[in-house]
Design an enzyme around this catalytic site. Structure first.
Site, PDB file in Angstrom:
ATOM      1  N   GLY A  23       0.823  -1.198   0.000  1.00  0.00           N
ATOM      2  CA  GLY A  23       0.000   0.000   0.000  1.00  0.00           C
ATOM      3  C   GLY A  23       0.854   1.243   0.000  1.00  0.00           C
ATOM      4  N   GLY A  24       0.223   2.366   0.278  1.00  0.00           N
ATOM      5  CA  GLY A  24       0.937   3.631   0.219  1.00  0.00           C
ATOM      6  C   GLY A  24       1.996   3.779   1.292  1.00  0.00           C
ATOM      7  N   THR A  27       4.720  -2.448   2.787  1.00  0.00           N
ATOM      8  CA  THR A  27       4.496  -3.722   2.119  1.00  0.00           C
ATOM      9  C   THR A  27       4.389  -4.811   3.177  1.00  0.00           C
ATOM     10  OG1 THR A  27       5.769  -3.013   0.193  1.00  0.00           O
ATOM     11  CG2 THR A  27       5.420  -5.378   0.449  1.00  0.00           C
ATOM     12  N   VAL A  28       3.489  -5.761   2.948  1.00  0.00           N
ATOM     13  CA  VAL A  28       3.300  -6.861   3.878  1.00  0.00           C
ATOM     14  C   VAL A  28       3.810  -8.147   3.225  1.00  0.00           C
ATOM     15  CG1 VAL A  28       1.662  -8.174   5.275  1.00  0.00           C
ATOM     16  CG2 VAL A  28       1.284  -5.736   4.879  1.00  0.00           C
ATOM     17  N   LYS A  42       4.869  -6.451   8.298  1.00  0.00           N
ATOM     18  CA  LYS A  42       4.606  -5.171   7.654  1.00  0.00           C
ATOM     19  C   LYS A  42       5.887  -4.350   7.677  1.00  0.00           C
ATOM     20  CE  LYS A  42       1.502  -1.156   7.947  1.00  0.00           C
ATOM     21  NZ  LYS A  42       0.333  -0.601   8.663  1.00  0.00           N
ATOM     22  N   ASP A 136     -10.117   2.861  11.331  1.00  0.00           N
ATOM     23  CA  ASP A 136      -9.992   2.553   9.897  1.00  0.00           C
ATOM     24  C   ASP A 136     -10.610   1.194   9.603  1.00  0.00           C
ATOM     25  OD1 ASP A 136      -9.344   3.140   7.279  1.00  0.00           O
ATOM     26  OD2 ASP A 136      -7.285   2.416   7.426  1.00  0.00           O
TER      27      ASP A 136
END
Length: 739
Positions: A23-24, A27-28, A42, A136
């Protein structure tokens, strides 16, 4: 998704296997621990590593994730927020996200939709109880695991007692699933903002679109703040519950406790015409029965989260009749559930809190619930203890504490013998006789050359050291568990300093009774089977290769130490208990060099030398244990499975709220499981029904598999060990209230 060029080969010592997503912000990756357990790591993008504001936020994310590591989230395994490139490892939760599931198969319905709603409300309840607001909650942050929905990614969460960190110039959140107050005044966001997000999420799950969807995020945000939600396609029963969640003002929304009461009484098919979603006589999901032991009307009812009055108080606005009906059904249904389970809880007939159909175990005279912290040898490295009961005391030890004597009545500490060395995970007290306590002392790092630890005998009354003997045992490599010494009657059997022989001593005097050298080319660990002593041995070659695939068992004569004939077992296995004079083991399933769980149960009969084996229906991962003739495996996600040790048949399997639990310990008609956080759950031995469960009591992690049981039963009381040398005790008829 395979690794890409430029991806690291490992992070923090964890070898990477694949990308799970990016994602922004980071990285996972999928990785493995040294034992083969999968974890999700993560890794924050390099460009944010030098951003002090972002580092602060990531630090908060790690702390929040640690606080909420429970049965409905992903437990934190490791983290390095101060690393050059920060990262965090959590337990890997297999399954698609809710976003992926809706995209691939369309909206949910019926029992699946109801289970999702209840599971997410339970998750929020646990998150809020430890003082965290997620902020979120969206489809990509909900993983649909085999054991229920999991809430992940606490990247913009905050603790209720912390100042909100608002990243300059950025909207933090996802507009279709944000609350009005989150869009307008993010510093004032509280737990009921998550309730609003849950409402939007359930609409999305039921229909495939959100209640405020528009052509742009700006229009969506406007509709969240100013417009009524679009709920026409939502099933009528669910709509009645979702609508109050989407109230514009936080105080007009239900709390998570109130929401759960509504959700549990939804029809299984969610398709009935009832506008209130509540039908008399409707059965409840067995996985949530432990929440239904509601006190009878004459007993005080605990206030729900965020309110100052009972659940049954006069309620706000349009959802008052629904909740009132739900509470009435909960009071009736809860009483019935407890009475039928034959376990603990309030008796709905009289409200006096008596145990229903429980054995008449006495409560220690003058007992009051208590909690203590035992100082260890290294104050900077808190550890876990384990306890055994003798009379009116429990003797506890492990790691930085050789042993301590604690009064069961009030938690008073009579004496403590500390260990100067660095605590070793899984190394706990050996045991106790009527007059002697046996523990381990770990040598200080600056000690002269010698064995890393020794067995120490302590007078049970005075705390005076009686004798000590060096031990060079490496039993974990042989048995998969720390079993460097055992107590049999008034004798303690240890492994000598050179890890080449057993030594048997009279526990109080330390007088050496016999020495039994190991078979040539082997190392062994003592394993008690009732009054019989077995030696579990492995060859040096297998131990050097860290692959014990062919263990051998030898009965030892307790009087002389003479070795009986060898009993071979094909396949790696760990001892879990004893039944009918036979040792019970679980066979380890190995893929490549990685351990993935248990797929076989075996029994070794020391008298006849006979070995029996039975295949399990599937591979079970987690922490094994045994009580009253049944084998149990408690998974990292909170699921407990009961297995027949003779046939391998699954007796029952139940989801609990205690993640990473060890156990079982049997007593007072129940099975007790507990985690390093101090969460305790009591299950019915017959079918696994949850009798009651408690909240966390310590800031422990739940990552250790194979931990020994943390609960000690003393009459009607239990003493529980948790992380940071924490001990607490309570009456099993009146466990600590949740919430």
């Amino acid at each position: 998704m395979s690794l890409r060029a430029g991806d690291p080969a490992e992070i923090g010592g964890y070898p990477l296997e694949a990308r799970l997503g990016s994602g922004g912000m980071g990285t996972v990756f999928l990785a493995r621990t040294s034992s083969g357990r999968p974890v999700a790591i993560k890794l924050i993008h390099q460009q944010f590593a030098g951003d002090s504001e972002f580092r602060t936020r990531f630090r908060q994310e790690v702390e929040a994730a640690r606080r909420v590591s429970g049965a409905f989230t992903a437990a934190v395994v490791d983290a390095a927020p101060e690393a050059e490139q920060p990262w965090m490892a959590t337990a890997y939760i297999g399954g698609p996200t809710l976003a992926q599931r809706i995209a691939d198969e369309g909206p949910l319905s019926g029992a699946g939709l109801r289970s999702l709603a209840i599971g997410l409300a339970e998750a929020l309840r646990d998150i809020h109880r430890v003082g965290v607001v997620h902020r979120d909650l969206k489809p990509s942050n909900v993983v649909l695991s085999d054991e229920g929905p999991r809430v992940i990614d606490f990247g913009i969460s905050r603790a209720a007692d912390q100042q909100t960190l608002t990243m300059t110039g950025r909207v933090i959140g996802t507009p279709p699933f944000m609350s009005p107050e989150q869009l307008q005044a993010p510093r004032g966001v509280g737990p009921r903002s998550d309730v609003f997000s849950l409402g939007t999420l359930l609409v999305y799950a039921a229909t495939g679109h959100g209640p405020f969807d528009a052509d742009s995020p700006y229009l969506t945000a406007y509709q969240v703040v100013h417009e009524e939600p679009s709920l026409d396609a939502v099933p009528a029963a669910l709509r009645t519950v979702v609508e109050p969640c989407l109230a514009k003002e936080p105080e007009d929304r239900p709390s998570t406790d109130e929401l759960l009461e509504l959700l549990r009484d939804l029809p299984a098919d969610l398709g009935g015409p009832e506008a209130d979603g509540c039908t008399a006589g409707r059965t409840r999901d067995v996985l949530t029965q432990h929440h239904l032991a509601t006190p009878a009307p004459s007993a005080p009812v605990p206030a729900p989260e965020g309110t100052g009055s009972p659940v049954g108080r006069t309620l706000r606005g349009r959802w008052r009749p629904v909740l009132a009906a739900a509470v009435a059904v909960a009071a009736i249904g809860g009483g019935v559930a407890v009475l039928r389970s034959g376990g603990f809880g309030e008796n709905a007939a009289d409200g006096k809190g008596r145990t229903v159909a429980a054995p008449a175990a006495p409560l220690p005279a003058g007992f009051q619930p208590w909690r203590v912290t035992v100082p260890g040898g290294r104050e900077d490295i808190p550890d876990e203890l384990r306890c055994v009961a003798r009379g009116d005391a429990v003797f506890c030890g492990g790691g930085g504490v050789v042993a301590t004597r604690i009064g069961v009545r009030d938690g008073s500490r009579a004496w403590t013998v500390k260990s100067p060395g660095v605590p070793v995970q899984g190394m706990h007290m050996v045991g106790a006789t009527d007059d002697t306590v046996l523990g381990f002392r770990i040598a200080a790092q600056d000690a002269p050359q010698g064995p890393s630890d020794e067995v120490v005998a302590i007078d049970a009354d005075s705390g005076k050291e009686l004798w000590s003997a060096p031990s060079g045992a490496q039993s974990t490599a042989v048995t998969g568990r720390t079993r460097d010494a055992v107590v049999l009657g008034s004798t303690v059997v240890t492994v000598d300093a050179s890890d080449s022989a057993f030594e048997a001593r009279e526990a109080h005097s330390g007088e050496l009774a016999w020495t039994a050298p190991f078979p040539a080319g082997s190392r062994c660990a003592p394993v008690p089977v009732g009054n019989v002593l077995l030696a579990m041995c492995a060859t040096d070659a297998e131990l050097d290769a860290s692959a014990v695939r062919h263990p051998v068992f030898h009965p030892l004569d307790r009087a002389t130490g003479s070795w009986g004939r060898a009993i071979a077992l094909d396949g790696p296995a760990v001892p879990v208990g004893v039944t009918g004079g036979r040792l019970v083991l679980l066979g380890e399933h190995i893929e490549g060099t990685g351990f993935t769980g248990y797929d076989m149960v075996a029994q070794v009969d020391p008298a006849s030398g006979k070995v029996t084996r039975a295949r399990l229906a599937t591979t079970y991962a987690g922490t094994p244990g045994m009580a009253d003739g049944t084998v149990y495996v408690s998974g990292q996600t909170g699921r407990v499975t009961a297995l027949d040790p003779a046939t391998g048949r699954t007796k029952w399997s139940r989801q609990t709220s205690v993640e990473g639990a060890s156990g079982p310990v049997a007593g007072n008609g129940a099975l007790f499981f507990s985690s390093a956080t101090g969460r305790v759950v009591a299950l019915s031995p017959s079918d696994g029904t949850t009798l009651w469960a408690t909240d966390p009591r310590a800031d422990g992690l739940t990552g250790e598999e194979g931990a020994s049981p943390r609960v000690t039963v003393v009459g009607r009381a239990v003493v529980v060990a948790a992380d940071r040398n924490t001990l607490f005790a309570f009456d099993t008829r009146h466990p600590p209230k949740s919430g």
